[in-house]
Scaffold this motif. Structure first.
Motif, PDB file in Angstrom:
ATOM      1  N   GLY A  36       1.179  -1.611   0.016  1.00  0.00           N
ATOM      2  CA  GLY A  36      -0.247   0.156  -0.033  1.00  0.00           C
ATOM      3  C   GLY A  36       1.084   1.183  -0.253  1.00  0.00           C
ATOM      4  O   GLY A  36       0.037   2.459  -0.329  1.00  0.00           O
ATOM      5  N   SER A  37       1.896   1.404   0.329  1.00  0.00           N
ATOM      6  CA  SER A  37       2.941   2.403   0.563  1.00  0.00           C
ATOM      7  C   SER A  37       3.126   2.857  -0.933  1.00  0.00           C
ATOM      8  O   SER A  37       3.815   4.247  -0.779  1.00  0.00           O
ATOM      9  CB  SER A  37       4.178   2.173   1.558  1.00  0.00           C
ATOM     10  OG  SER A  37       4.769   1.121   0.417  1.00  0.00           O
ATOM     11  N   TYR A  38       3.438   1.835  -1.653  1.00  0.00           N
ATOM     12  CA  TYR A  38       3.421   2.033  -2.911  1.00  0.00           C
ATOM     13  C   TYR A  38       2.376   2.590  -3.941  1.00  0.00           C
ATOM     14  O   TYR A  38       2.908   3.232  -5.216  1.00  0.00           O
ATOM     15  CB  TYR A  38       4.876   1.187  -3.968  1.00  0.00           C
ATOM     16  CG  TYR A  38       6.182   0.943  -3.321  1.00  0.00           C
ATOM     17  CD1 TYR A  38       7.046   1.815  -3.069  1.00  0.00           C
ATOM     18  CD2 TYR A  38       5.894  -0.166  -2.243  1.00  0.00           C
ATOM     19  CE1 TYR A  38       8.076   1.658  -2.910  1.00  0.00           C
ATOM     20  CE2 TYR A  38       6.860   0.162  -1.631  1.00  0.00           C
ATOM     21  CZ  TYR A  38       8.425   0.312  -2.357  1.00  0.00           C
ATOM     22  OH  TYR A  38       9.419   0.590  -1.188  1.00  0.00           O
ATOM     23  N   THR A  39       1.364   2.251  -4.000  1.00  0.00           N
ATOM     24  CA  THR A  39       0.115   3.028  -4.649  1.00  0.00           C
ATOM     25  C   THR A  39       0.009   4.115  -5.171  1.00  0.00           C
ATOM     26  O   THR A  39       0.327   4.691  -5.845  1.00  0.00           O
ATOM     27  CB  THR A  39      -1.075   2.612  -3.757  1.00  0.00           C
ATOM     28  OG1 THR A  39      -1.152   2.853  -3.168  1.00  0.00           O
ATOM     29  CG2 THR A  39      -0.942   1.268  -4.008  1.00  0.00           C
ATOM     30  N   SER A  40       0.061   5.173  -3.779  1.00  0.00           N
ATOM     31  CA  SER A  40      -0.511   6.406  -4.424  1.00  0.00           C
ATOM     32  C   SER A  40       1.452   7.538  -4.914  1.00  0.00           C
ATOM     33  O   SER A  40       0.869   8.086  -6.191  1.00  0.00           O
ATOM     34  CB  SER A  40      -0.681   7.223  -3.294  1.00  0.00           C
ATOM     35  OG  SER A  40      -1.218   7.193  -2.303  1.00  0.00           O
ATOM     36  N   PRO A  41       2.331   6.892  -4.481  1.00  0.00           N
ATOM     37  CA  PRO A  41       3.506   7.754  -5.352  1.00  0.00           C
ATOM     38  C   PRO A  41       3.082   6.592  -6.558  1.00  0.00           C
ATOM     39  O   PRO A  41       4.510   8.032  -7.568  1.00  0.00           O
ATOM     40  CB  PRO A  41       5.144   6.675  -4.692  1.00  0.00           C
ATOM     41  CG  PRO A  41       4.547   6.562  -3.651  1.00  0.00           C
ATOM     42  CD  PRO A  41       2.892   6.627  -3.187  1.00  0.00           C
TER      43      PRO A  41
END
Length: 733
Positions: free
Chosen positions: A71-76
């Protein structure tokens, strides 16, 4: 083309900070498709630098679980894609617009068949089908104008469409497709609108970027549906909470010694650090029943590529399926070429390379003759004939079996159909028939033995094919020395006593007759036991090659195509420090993988990140760099072979803590070069160029500094004037 109708794409209200980062119509789905999200964006969204700003958080170094990690990579990722599209839009005036020849809607909403007019522009691409910059995965802008800037696209409510190319040329086709299939951001009025003169309004398409890699990463971030090797992912996600898999001085070295790998390495001319790196990585694999993740630290000039190729050579010898990836096609080609050369120089069976496969974008890879033996595109074309129903391996075996078994009766039927004065002799008939069947069979099976893995043919069939080809060669040679009467007796020979028109059969007839019977036995066995594809489908053959290979070379992005291969248990990633960590997830998502080896150098340039907020969020950080920062053990290649000590001393002390040693070869006399007088012409010099600025290049993909280029030109001109003869400059970089 008319003005945009109500509800069609035009200027839309800006999104509020609290809006979902995917369209509301997908809010109830577990995981939206990235293409749907992109097509929901307006140009204002794409150019809005704050669109995802409030959604981005700094990516941590340690994660609680896999779900939070992904989840930490979805928005980036979404922000980087937006910034990438924005960069392309800023350079829209330099993009090559092509006119749409025709467009028609399919039975599906917002899905169209489209064809473009021929583009005569010159190109440096290896294949004409890429000259227009159109391929599956492209995002294009459709408009009724050729804009000079972004504002021209939707000026005064002018309609425009963002579209995604979903289908086009087959990967193995050498010519460009006649048409493409696109998904558009809305209903395209130009598809059914005709002006008063009966002609359609003009429609132009401009290529923005290809988002295939973004799509592949996005799929890997789906926590609920993507199958993974949980142990391997857990090791990289929760390090260092997970204990090191292989402690130092583990017992693995003993098992390696027993398999004589030490003696194999001694012939490879490696230094101690290269040997240690390879042995430790293999130990981690062989001594661990679950998973292992190893890092090899390879500063410039330390023999990183040679270390990789020796490691891969050993993996093939040990029969461990290995997937080797790199960020670019060029890097993949280099490793594959070195591996192929090493394999041919050392005593390992290279008569069959079917288990070794290289693949990638054929337009960008531009494979030369040295790699065509293992390149997927060429292998598919060669196996296409061998697997074809009417000309392939089974047809060759059946034709030869029928000829050797029923040659004389075939001749009698053939003679009955001929006129009296045209009837050939049986000797002439057999030689002509054999000249037709045998070369095709030999050619077909030599291709199969080379391009199909032994594991697919099976050892017994492989040996039978070799024996059959040798026997057929003998039969073909000796039958040409027989007479008409003798060749008839050869085809009637049954290896049992019988009356013959020749009385006692000559020894040569018996020998050739027995050869014929042995050939029939082998042919019958192969027809019964050999299980290879019979197809004329390039796609099927391509999938067969990917599934059956055990040593595969490809880019990190294109590795998504080999997920069905169950043989690949080891992943080797070259230039791993140049990859965003989320890119590495593409090959790491394979369920069959048990071990991974990352090779790189975090002191060199990292992955390119377009968005500033993504840079601040550490989106460009590699898995190699993150694990290294956490103290994960990495095996340093500590001997450099590229730079003279007077050059290597700076990077060695500044970046590598003085750990690098200079190889004897760079200490030799021929490396003692003389420099021009003056401080600026020493081993290396640094210049601070003030009052310079960066511009975007013509394609909008890279930046350039014209002032720095001018200074470099002046330095080179000074060098030329300072020397009265031809200057030879040796750079060690």
């Amino acid at each position: 083309m008319t003005r945009k109708k109500k509800g069609a794409r035009g200027r839309r209200p800006r999104r509020e900070a609290g809006d979902e980062w995917w369209p509301r119509r997908y809010a109830d789905e577990d995981w939206p498709h990235l293409v749907d999200m992109v097509l929901s964006w307006s140009l204002e969204d794409v150019m809005d630098e704050d669109l995802f700003k409030n959604k981005l958080k700094r990516i941590p170094s340690i994660f609680n679980d896999i779900k939070s990690y992904l989840g930490s990579y979805t928005s980036p990722l979404l922000e980087e894609l937006r910034a990438d599209m924005s960069s392309s839009l800023e350079a829209i005036s330099t993009e090559s617009f092509v006119k749409v020849a025709w467009i028609e809607q399919t039975k599906y909403s917002a899905v169209y068949n489209i064809a473009f007019e021929a583009d005569s522009q010159n190109t440096k691409s290896c294949n004409k089908s890429e000259s227009n910059g159109r391929s599956v995965g492209d995002i294009i802008i459709l408009s009724d104008v050729k804009p000079e800037n972004i504002s021209d696209i939707n000026c005064n409510g002018r309609p425009y469409y963002i579209a995604f190319i979903t289908d086009g040329a087959d990967e193995d086709d050498d010519s460009p497709p006649a048409s493409y299939v696109i998904r558009a951001s809305g209903k395209i009025d130009a598809a059914d609108e005709v002006s008063e003169d009966g002609k359609r309004r003009p429609l132009f398409a401009a290529h923005l970027l290809n988002i295939v890699t973004y799509i592949r990463i996005w799929r890997c971030l789906d926590y609920t549906t993507v199958r993974r090797n949980q142990n391997l992912i857990q090791e990289m996600v929760q390090y260092p909470r997970v204990a090191n898999i292989l402690p130092k001085n583990a017992k693995g070295v003993a098992s390696i010694d027993s398999m004589e790998i030490w003696s194999e390495l001694s012939t490879m001319d490696l230094n101690n650090s290269q040997n240690d790196a390879i042995l430790n990585c293999i130990s981690a694999m062989l001594c661990n029943s679950s998973s292992s993740l190893s890092l090899i630290w390879g500063p410039p000039g330390t023999g990183k590529t040679k270390t990789i190729t020796v490691l891969l050579w050993l993996m093939r010898k040990l029969k461990h399926g290995t997937l080797t990836c790199a960020p670019t096609n060029l890097a993949v080609k280099q490793v594959a070429s070195c591996f192929l050369r090493l394999s041919k120089e050392n005593p390992l069976d290279t008569s069959c390379l079917g288990d070794v496969l290289l693949f990638g974008n054929k337009h960008r890879m531009c494979v030369g003759d040295d790699l065509k033996e293992i390149y997927l595109h060429d292998r598919v074309r060669k196996l296409l004939v061998c697997f074809a129903p009417l000309t392939g391996w089974r047809h060759c075996l059946s034709s030869m079996y029928d000829f050797l078994e029923n040659g004389y009766s075939q001749y009698l039927r053939y003679s009955e159909e001929q006129k009296e004065d045209n009837k050939p002799s049986f000797l002439h008939y057999t030689r002509k028939k054999l000249d037709s069947i045998y070369p095709e069979l030999r050619r077909c099976f030599k291709q199969l033995l080379f391009h199909v893995p032994k594991s697919c043919i099976l050892e017994v069939n492989y040996n039978n094919i070799i024996s059959l080809l040798e026997l057929l060669e003998d039969f073909n040679t000796h039958q040409r020395k027989t007479t008409g009467v003798e060749i008839k007796e050869v085809f009637l020979y049954k290896d049992v006593p019988r009356k013959s028109s020749m009385g006692i059969l000559p020894k040569t007839v018996i020998t050739i007759g027995k050869t014929r019977i042995k050939c029939l036995e082998l042919l019958k066995m192969l027809l019964s036991c050999l299980k290879l594809p019979i197809t004329s489908s390039k796609r099927t053959i391509r999938e067969f090659c990917m599934e059956s290979a055990s040593i595969i070379f490809c880019t990190v992005s294109s590795s998504s195509k080999v997920t069905s291969n169950k043989k690949l248990e080891l992943l080797v990633v070259d230039e791993a420090a140049q990859l965003k960590e989320c890119e590495t997830l593409i090959p790491l998502s394979f369920p069959a993988l048990k071990h991974a080896i990352l090779i790189g150098d975090e002191c060199q340039l990292p992955a390119t990140v377009v968005s500033k907020v993504c840079k601040d969020a550490l989106f460009g950080r590699s898995l190699f760099a993150r694990l290294s920062s956490l103290g994960h053990e990495k095996y340093l290649l500590n001997m450099q072979y590229r730079m003279h000590p007077s050059i290597s001393i700076f990077p060695n002390t500044s970046f590598y803590g003085g750990q690098l040693l200079d190889a004897p070869s760079v200490m030799q006399k021929e490396h003692q070069k003389k420099y021009l007088p003056g401080s600026m012409f020493g081993t290396y010099s640094f210049f601070n160029i003030e009052d310079s600025w960066e511009d975007v290049d013509e394609l909008g993909h890279s930046r350039k500094n014209v002032v720095e280029v001018t200074i470099i030109q002046e330095i080179l001109q000074n060098l030329r004037r300072g020397m009265c003869s031809v200057i030879m400059l040796f750079y060690y970089v």
